[in-house]
Enzyme design. Structure first.
Site, PDB file in Angstrom:
ATOM      1  N   HIS A  25       0.832  -1.198   0.000  1.00 21.53           N
ATOM      2  CA  HIS A  25       0.000   0.000   0.000  1.00 21.53           C
ATOM      3  C   HIS A  25       0.871   1.253   0.000  1.00 21.53           C
ATOM      4  O   HIS A  25       0.632   2.194  -0.761  1.00 21.53           O
ATOM      5  CB  HIS A  25      -0.902   0.049   1.245  1.00 21.53           C
ATOM      6  CG  HIS A  25      -1.933  -1.000   1.320  1.00 21.53           C
ATOM      7  ND1 HIS A  25      -2.097  -1.814   2.423  1.00 21.53           N
ATOM      8  CD2 HIS A  25      -2.900  -1.378   0.443  1.00 21.53           C
ATOM      9  CE1 HIS A  25      -3.108  -2.638   2.230  1.00 21.53           C
ATOM     10  NE2 HIS A  25      -3.610  -2.391   1.031  1.00 21.53           N
ATOM     11  N   SER A  71      -3.167  -7.593   2.718  1.00 22.63           N
ATOM     12  CA  SER A  71      -3.473  -7.444   4.145  1.00 22.63           C
ATOM     13  C   SER A  71      -3.920  -8.778   4.747  1.00 22.63           C
ATOM     14  O   SER A  71      -3.590  -9.086   5.890  1.00 22.63           O
ATOM     15  CB  SER A  71      -4.563  -6.388   4.348  1.00 22.63           C
ATOM     16  OG  SER A  71      -4.096  -5.122   3.981  1.00 22.63           O
ATOM     17  N   ARG A  74      -1.898  -5.925  -8.306  1.00 24.44           N
ATOM     18  CA  ARG A  74      -0.868  -6.933  -8.072  1.00 24.44           C
ATOM     19  C   ARG A  74      -0.857  -8.000  -9.153  1.00 24.44           C
ATOM     20  O   ARG A  74       0.180  -8.515  -9.510  1.00 24.44           O
ATOM     21  CB  ARG A  74      -1.098  -7.625  -6.716  1.00 24.44           C
ATOM     22  CG  ARG A  74      -0.936  -6.712  -5.537  1.00 24.44           C
ATOM     23  CD  ARG A  74      -1.439  -7.378  -4.296  1.00 24.44           C
ATOM     24  NE  ARG A  74      -2.881  -7.640  -4.477  1.00 24.44           N
ATOM     25  CZ  ARG A  74      -3.671  -8.098  -3.551  1.00 24.44           C
ATOM     26  NH1 ARG A  74      -3.211  -8.415  -2.379  1.00 24.44           N
ATOM     27  NH2 ARG A  74      -4.952  -8.277  -3.777  1.00 24.44           N
TER      28      ARG A  74
END
Length: 167
Positions: free
Chosen positions: A24, A135, A97
């Protein structure tokens, strides 16, 4: 045809940031070099049960972005397109990603553009060292007391240890 004046463009980097990772941060830092102002907007995602409260996520983001003078941290619980209008923002910044991210984000970008044709979505590829990072993976590793020091900033690592009761 609208032209974006990047010198006066406010960009929003939305996400759940539960927790914020180096991936991030990579996207936020790079976006801050392209746009005059970047608002990192923590969203309340009703389809997820977060580990950290919105306030905790905002505090962590503020700490890890304090060195970026043109980055602001905020939160919202409305449609992103409505939030964009409230903040007079013109660009959505999304980190990608993998191809699976692109498929979903392309669909969202098309819907956002349909709702407000003045909004552009700026896709930024994740740096290769963060292409695997999410995450969810960080939380899973931290939950089982694995090392996350090279995945998240130290303040986030400490917050994860506190949540999972580890030193």
């Amino acid at each position: 045809m609208n032209k974006l004046n990047q010198e006066h463009t406010i960009a929003v980097c939305p996400g759940s940031f539960d927790p914020v990772t180096y991936g991030h941060l990579d996207v936020i830092q790079r976006a801050s070099q392209v746009f005059e102002k970047v608002i990192v907007a923590v969203l309340k995602n009703s389809s997820k049960t977060p580990l950290f409260s919105i306030q905790e996520r905002k505090q962590l983001l503020e700490q890890v972005t304090e060195h970026l003078p043109n980055v602001e941290v905020d939160s919202f619980d409305d449609l992103l397109i409505n939030y964009m209008s409230e903040r007079n923002a013109r660009v959505i910044v999304k980190g990608l990603r993998a191809v699976s991210d692109f498929e979903y984000e392309l669909q969202m970008a098309a819907l956002n553009r349909k709702m407000n044709s003045d909004i552009e979505t700026f896709f930024m590829m994740a740096s290769s060292q963060y292409s695997y990072l999410s995450s969810s993976i960080v939380k899973q590793i931290a939950q089982f007391h694995g090392p996350v020091n090279d995945l998240v900033p130290e303040v986030v690592e400490q917050a994860l240890r506190q949540k999972f009761g580890t030193r």
